[in-house]
Design a protein around this motif. Sequence first.
Motif, mmCIF file in Angstrom:
data_model
loop_
_atom_site.group_PDB
_atom_site.id
_atom_site.type_symbol
_atom_site.label_atom_id
_atom_site.label_comp_id
_atom_site.label_asym_id
_atom_site.label_seq_id
_atom_site.Cartn_x
_atom_site.Cartn_y
_atom_site.Cartn_z
ATOM 1 N N THR A 116 -2.623 1.140 10.577
ATOM 2 C CA THR A 116 -2.924 1.297 9.248
ATOM 3 C C THR A 116 -2.064 1.805 8.507
ATOM 4 O OG1 THR A 116 -4.557 2.884 9.067
ATOM 5 C CG2 THR A 116 -5.652 0.697 9.528
ATOM 6 N N PHE A 117 -1.232 2.935 8.967
ATOM 7 C CA PHE A 117 -0.368 3.786 8.221
ATOM 8 C C PHE A 117 0.609 3.089 7.631
ATOM 9 C CE2 PHE A 117 0.333 8.385 9.395
ATOM 10 C CZ PHE A 117 0.040 8.908 8.251
ATOM 11 N N GLN A 118 1.485 2.168 8.100
ATOM 12 C CA GLN A 118 2.387 1.475 7.443
ATOM 13 C C GLN A 118 2.056 0.588 6.309
ATOM 14 O OE1 GLN A 118 5.568 0.461 10.202
ATOM 15 N NE2 GLN A 118 7.328 1.056 8.710
ATOM 16 N N LYS A 119 0.862 -0.063 6.644
ATOM 17 C CA LYS A 119 0.232 -0.903 5.547
ATOM 18 C C LYS A 119 -0.217 -0.198 4.418
ATOM 19 C CE LYS A 119 -3.389 -4.187 4.864
ATOM 20 N NZ LYS A 119 -4.871 -4.717 5.748
ATOM 21 N N ASP A 120 -0.789 1.015 4.557
ATOM 22 C CA ASP A 120 -1.491 1.954 3.493
ATOM 23 C C ASP A 120 -0.472 2.650 2.912
ATOM 24 O OD1 ASP A 120 -3.610 1.033 4.274
ATOM 25 O OD2 ASP A 120 -4.358 2.644 5.246
ATOM 26 N N TYR A 121 0.836 2.969 3.618
ATOM 27 C CA TYR A 121 2.176 3.656 3.036
ATOM 28 C C TYR A 121 3.421 2.850 3.222
ATOM 29 C CZ TYR A 121 -1.265 7.450 2.484
ATOM 30 O OH TYR A 121 -2.630 8.220 2.351
ATOM 31 N N LEU B 20 -3.588 6.750 13.471
ATOM 32 C CA LEU B 20 -3.588 5.694 12.039
ATOM 33 C C LEU B 20 -2.661 4.619 12.383
ATOM 34 C CD1 LEU B 20 -3.876 8.247 9.086
ATOM 35 C CD2 LEU B 20 -5.938 7.060 10.250
#
Length: 466
Positions: A110-115, A107
């Motif tokens: 997208t990981f840091q964008k989503d979290y 991920l």
Amino acid sequence: MTYFFETYGCQMNIAESAAIEQLLLARKWTKAEDAQVADLVIINTCSVRATAENRIFGRLGWYSGLKAVRACDKSAKGKFLEKATEFVKDGPKPLTLVVTGCMAERLLKTFQKDYPFIDYVVGTYAKHHFGQIIEAMENHKVTGQLKDDEPYQFAPLSLEPGAFTAFVPIMHGCNNFCTYCIVPYVRGRECSRPVSEILKEIDVLSSYGVREITLLGQNVNSYCGTWDKVDNDKETIDFAGLLQIIADHLRETKSSIEWVRFMSSHPKDLSDAVIEVIAKEPVLCHHIHLPVQHGSSQVLKRMNRRYTREQYLELVARIKKAIPDVSMTTDIMMGFPGETEEDVEQTLSLMNEIRYENAFMYYYNPREGTPATKMEDQLSEEVKKARLQRVIDLQLKITAEEMQKRVGSEVKVLVEGVSRDNPGELLGKTEQDERIAFAADKSLIGTFVRAKIEALAGNTFRGTLL
């Protein structure tokens, strides 16, 4: 400054977390009592099954609340955790949260964008930048973008102070692409450590008094490393060659290491040469974990395992003929798409024929991005769980019967620690990777002893010290 780890998944993740910990200890950081009071938390993730990822997602929600409390954020609702609340009475103290491992790689975009409360997402190819993160924290700064497009770099030596067992990674990545598995996509292609680097690490472990090492790789049988010889020639070494070199080296250096294990091992390329070197070298433990995954050739083909039921049985027969006292364990997956009742019966019959001493058993769990998710004839959770239970019931019966055969024998034991069930007893491990408890003095922890197996209680032997 203080740190705290949460590590999920395989032994490779455990080894990599330990290596990062050594970086922190070298810079005089200390291990926190728990995450609530740490300056740095590192979550080393696993993507093999959806259940592992779901658990991590839940933990991320918990850390979101913890970070809000630690920052004295008034938007944090309710009483979070007493210890965390007390911790910020004297003013805010930020928490740096790092997510690494296979889930971070999967991920990555997208990981840091989503979290957004995650401070750093460190993928497979950026793990060697942990030194930058640590240094930035010490200087109260934030490091820049971590490069994740560089060749994989093996982690430095990892060993807890006073430890007498250690993991030694020898290769990384996977080229097998089993249709159900996410590992090749998050770990990347296979690469092997040079022989000289492995031997150097083993020498350091020997100097620390380590008694047992486990060679690690996604598939150790695929090892293909280079060996720089004294005359500057480079030789390509396969896994059998590496095992022989390690056995010779331990003997020549009079090493403290008396047992060498390895995992994981793919049946498609476990060679006769590997079997031969295990049979003749006493330092190589007579225990092989050989994941079969299924007993039906048709299912194995859909899994892209690249061997048949018959080929697997022939391999096991060769192993048992060459190493009569070998103990064998395996992985078994039930409920793969298209699995029939006949396929289930073939798995049960294979288990009865081979008589594994133990097995890791689970049902098929779809992983996004793998071919199996798009296969027809997906089975219901109810059917998968029912078939898995049949396998578990049979394996429990076989395990008890096979272990009972060992009662009355004398075994070499590596004493690992005090028994949790009885503080007056010690718990050890046999060469065949079995557990045995016996009464003895704590001074024997970390040494090899001889014991007689007197009885079986559950999956643990009861014994007496000889």
